[in-house]
Write a protein that holds these residues in place. Structure first.
Motif, PDB file in Angstrom:
ATOM      1  N   GLU A 503      30.682   6.655  12.831  1.00 50.65           N
ATOM      2  CA  GLU A 503      32.061   5.704  12.842  1.00 50.65           C
ATOM      3  C   GLU A 503      32.798   6.255  14.147  1.00 50.65           C
ATOM      4  O   GLU A 503      33.280   5.268  14.626  1.00 50.65           O
ATOM      5  N   ARG A 548      26.833   2.580   1.804  1.00 51.07           N
ATOM      6  CA  ARG A 548      28.282   2.242   1.527  1.00 51.07           C
ATOM      7  C   ARG A 548      28.815   2.257   3.133  1.00 51.07           C
ATOM      8  O   ARG A 548      29.878   1.295   3.134  1.00 51.07           O
ATOM      9  N   LYS A 549      28.228   2.556   4.166  1.00 54.15           N
ATOM     10  CA  LYS A 549      28.912   2.236   5.522  1.00 54.15           C
ATOM     11  C   LYS A 549      27.969   1.455   6.130  1.00 54.15           C
ATOM     12  O   LYS A 549      28.136   1.337   7.516  1.00 54.15           O
ATOM     13  N   ARG A 550      27.389   0.378   5.440  1.00 51.92           N
ATOM     14  CA  ARG A 550      26.563  -0.631   6.180  1.00 51.92           C
ATOM     15  C   ARG A 550      27.256  -1.369   7.162  1.00 51.92           C
ATOM     16  O   ARG A 550      26.739  -1.740   8.071  1.00 51.92           O
ATOM     17  N   ALA A 551      28.452  -1.628   7.054  1.00 58.42           N
ATOM     18  CA  ALA A 551      29.192  -2.395   8.076  1.00 58.42           C
ATOM     19  C   ALA A 551      29.130  -1.801   9.298  1.00 58.42           C
ATOM     20  O   ALA A 551      29.265  -2.741  10.400  1.00 58.42           O
ATOM     21  N   LEU A 552      29.034  -0.523   9.369  1.00 59.23           N
ATOM     22  CA  LEU A 552      29.178   0.227  10.654  1.00 59.23           C
ATOM     23  C   LEU A 552      27.690  -0.396  11.524  1.00 59.23           C
ATOM     24  O   LEU A 552      27.962  -0.576  12.522  1.00 59.23           O
ATOM     25  N   HIS A 554      26.105  -2.976  11.135  1.00 61.89           N
ATOM     26  CA  HIS A 554      26.145  -4.333  11.579  1.00 61.89           C
ATOM     27  C   HIS A 554      27.090  -4.702  12.669  1.00 61.89           C
ATOM     28  O   HIS A 554      26.850  -5.456  13.371  1.00 61.89           O
ATOM     29  N   GLN A 555      28.297  -3.737  12.684  1.00 62.70           N
ATOM     30  CA  GLN A 555      29.022  -3.888  13.906  1.00 62.70           C
ATOM     31  C   GLN A 555      28.255  -3.308  15.114  1.00 62.70           C
ATOM     32  O   GLN A 555      28.642  -3.959  16.171  1.00 62.70           O
TER      33      GLN A 555
END
Length: 777
Positions: A503, A548-552, A554-555
């Protein structure tokens, strides 16, 4: 009263060296004997009564007096070595000559015009120092001095115990010194009786030896690319005591137990003279085992031209398992000494020469990399969990020193050792052993393996270490990449720490702040890919953390890479909370822990050479089907970037992380460059995992109304991705390779440590050191 008078005579003799209008004749023994005839003189007296200013004054204004003083002191040592120090007076003369030369030699070395003095022959030296040898065939003064000191280190009733029944006039030259090794251990089964007087005398002679070798401190870095003549001669076959000396030094170090009988506070009641000897023996050992410098590119660095280094040769011949176990057990015991906890505060002795121990361990492992004979030690270290006895103290030192800029060198050497070990498969396998020893460190409390401990400490170094540790980020992540294919079960704490690093390093402002910062993201993605492809079963904690941190991810996949977006990201950059400073997470630390603190004001530190780039100290090795390593050649510079990004396991050639806070400096950040590496982000495996598991996790949560993560973890533990992931990529390991740059870094670091550890007496303090700089914080 008599003692004060003798000190006064000594002081007057020193003054006369500079004030006499005519040089003092070498034959004036009454005058010269004033410097070493007083048995009550101590080493502190010599350093106090012979001030630096007056040594330099004699050197400049009365050079013949300084030359004669050195020559006469060496002559007395040679005479004592020949006669055997049979009386207390003779032993006092030897000690005083030793102390005087230890005081003077640094001022000889700091003047370029004087450095050759000890390698010249003094008129009359042939007759006086070598019996009946003619002057033209006489030994240089340095050789006579080194041989005399070697003889004196095996002198009966002075540094060794005389054999029972032996004649008191026993000739030192006829003694077989292999029968008088100082300590039981490698190649020696007899335990000599302890003798504190002998230990003190050995310590002073070893201190003189170390001073002789220290000429390297007074040469600039460019001058340290040549052989050290003092070390070269001492380690050559000319020294008939090379084998017993090597064995004595090694055994004294590895057999030492600072706890002793375990009596609380014994170190406050008794002066442990053996510890002084151990410290001095260790410093001499790491100096004589220093690989001789060679220009780049070079073959194995210790195989320099010149006489054979017998100390390195003898080290390579250690092969018996009991001897290897003795060495490893001794080093591990001493490295773990500062970690020992007792019910009574500060009741156990704490050693302070752990940096020298780490240098010795590095040399033992580093030599194994290019010598079949040395491979025995590294194989022995890694064949069992004994390597963890060394790993834990290294991690402790890394964590404890992370905020102290005066101990940056300690942090570097710890990381270098772990980088070397991580290139071996067995190291990664051993890290799966549960970590049950609770060493007091200010890290989150966790239940897991030694691999978890390593990751948590590395996270602490990156997020809470001194800003000058940034050049080590790529080395730290390389270690994690190397061990990742073998990690069977990461704890939730360690998995969360890895995602926190991703992150921090994937923040747009950080990615665009340097042309090299994206390499850190590639490292972390490679870690995740290795674990998913090779250790999916058992790593449900990491899989859950990734979900849980899948948005990372995708970003990252959708990272805006046009010029306008790059510019906005740099303008909106925030304080680097994820890269330097505290991060969110469990703040509970282990009981008894104390946080790392900066160096105290006034602390001395030695400057370090620049850390060699990762591309200079590693090479790629691919793990084949049968488990063997196959080297992958380095590409040429034109194909370097393309080869790195060709897959999840690119090469180890990354420049250092440099974060500069001025946005306008980053003219490199053009959209095409960002697009180039963005297109090669190894996200396929992770995105496929998310594509398969996220819908399943969401469905089970909805169907069963789950709110407890333990139930989700149970579901993931029984899941499988067989046949659903991309074809597994080959395991690529970045193995450390010996090189001249790292060897020179260690040489500089080693001498810096020796300088700072010898301030009582201050042998080199306030002299013109050129190998490094001494700074006061």
């Amino acid at each position: 009263m008599g003692n004060a008078d003798s000190k006064l005579h000594f002081r007057k003799a020193v003054i006369q060296l500079t004030t006499r209008t005519q040089p003092v004749e070498a034959s004036d023994n009454v005058f010269w004997d004033q410097f070493w005839s007083d048995p009550s003189t101590t080493v502190q007296d010599v350093f106090a009564l012979v001030p630096a200013a007056e040594i330099r004054a004699v050197r400049e204004e009365s050079p013949s007096n300084l030359a004669t003083l050195c020559y006469k002191a060496v002559e007395r040592l040679v005479r004592a070595a020949d006669s055997g120090c049979s009386s207390d007076r003779d032993r006092g003369v030897v000690l005083n000559c030793t102390r005087l030369l230890t005081r003077i030699l640094p001022y000889i070395f700091e003047d370029a015009d004087w450095r050759g003095f000890f390698w010249s022959t003094v008129p009359g030296a042939g007759r006086r120092l070598d019996g009946d040898v003619e002057d033209g065939d006489a030994r240089p003064l340095a050789e006579s001095l080194l041989l005399a000191v070697s003889d004196l280190l095996f002198c009966p009733d002075f540094t060794i115990q005389r054999r029972s029944g032996a004649d008191s006039s026993e000739d030192v030259q006829s003694i077989d010194s292999c029968e008088f090794i100082w300590e039981v251990g490698v190649g020696f089964a007899q335990a000599p009786p302890p003798n504190s007087a002998h230990d003190m005398n050995r310590t002073e002679l070893l201190k003189l030896l170390l001073t002789c070798f220290s000429e390297a401190m007074y040469l600039p870095p460019s001058g340290n690319r040549t052989l050290n003549p003092w070390v070269c001669f001492f380690c050559s076959p000319e020294n008939r005591h090379a084998l017993p000396l090597f064995t004595s030094l090694l055994n004294v170090v590895c057999a030492y137990d600072p706890v002793g009988l375990g009596i609380p506070y014994n170190h406050l009641l008794f002066w442990d003279r053996r510890e002084q000897l151990v410290e001095q023996a260790l410093q001499v050992l790491v100096v004589v085992l220093d690989p001789e410098p060679e220009p780049e590119p070079s073959p194995p660095v210790f195989q320099a031209s010149g006489p054979e280094n017998l100390f390195v040769s003898y080290l390579s011949r250690i092969h018996r398992e009991e001897d290897l176990a003795f060495v490893l057990r001794g080093l591990a015991r001493l490295l773990n000494n500062p970690l020992v906890q007792t019910y009574l505060p500060r009741s156990a002795r704490r050693i302070r020469f752990h940096q020298e121990l780490l240098v010795l361990f590095w040399k033992l492992c580093d030599f194994t990399r290019f010598s079949v004979l040395f491979q025995k030690f590294l194989f022995f270290v890694l064949k069992s969990s004994d390597v963890l006895e060394v790993l834990v103290p290294i991690l402790f030192y890394l964590n404890h020193a992370r905020a102290d800029q005066s101990r940056l060198g300690l942090t570097h050497i710890g990381v270098f050792i772990l980088l070397l070990l991580s290139g071996e498969r067995n190291f990664g396998v051993r890290l799966n052993k549960p970590y049950s020893l609770r060493v007091p460190m200010d890290i989150p409390v966790f239940t897991g393996t030694h691999a978890d401990l390593l990751i948590v400490i590395f996270h602490k170094l990156i997020t809470g270490g001194h800003q000058r540790l940034q050049p080590l980020f790529d080395c730290l992540l390389t270690v994690v990449v190397n061990i990742s294919p073998y990690l069977k079960s990461l704890s939730m704490v360690a998995a969360t720490k890895l995602l926190q690093l991703l992150e921090a390093f994937s923040a747009p402002w950080f990615l665009f702040s340097s042309a090299q910062n994206h390499h850190l993201v590639f490292f972390l993605l490679e870690v995740f890919n290795n674990i998913i492809q090779y250790q999916f079963d058992g790593n449900s904690n990491l899989v859950y953390a990734i979900i849980r941190k899948r948005a990372l991810f995708h970003q990252l996949a959708n990272l805006a890479s046009d010029a306008a977006s790059i510019h906005r990201a740099l303008l909106r950059r925030r304080r680097r909370s994820g890269v330097s400073g505290k991060t969110s997470g469990d703040s509970r630390s282990m009981e008894g822990s104390r946080p790392a603190v900066p160096a105290e004001p006034g602390t001395l530190k030695a400057s370090l050479e620049a850390t060699p780039g990762l591309d200079k100290i590693t090479e790629k090795s691919q793990v084949s089907v049968d488990g063997t390593m196959v080297s992958v050649p380095h590409p040429d510079p034109q194909t370097w970037s393309r080869w790195f990004h060709s897959g999840p396991g690119g090469p180890g050639g990354f420049t250092l992380v440099q974060v500069v806070p001025v946005v306008s400096l980053w003219s490199w950040s053009s959209a095409p460059q960002v697009l180039s590496w963005k297109a090669k982000l190894p996200l396929q495996t992770i995105m496929r995992l998310l594509q398969v598991l996220v819908p399943q996790v969401e469905k089970i949560c909805i169907d069963k109304g789950l709110t407890d993560e333990s139930e989700i973890l149970k579901f993931l533990q029984h899941g499988t991705l067989v046949g659903l992931l991309p074809v597994p990529h080959p395991i690529l390991i970045r193995k450390y390779q010996p090189n001249a740059s790292t060897a020179f870094w260690f040489r500089t670091y080693m001498w810096g440590v020796i300088y700072l550890r010898n301030l009582d007496p201050p042998i080199w303090y306030d002299t013109d050191i050129r190998l490094f700089e001494i700074q006061r914080i």
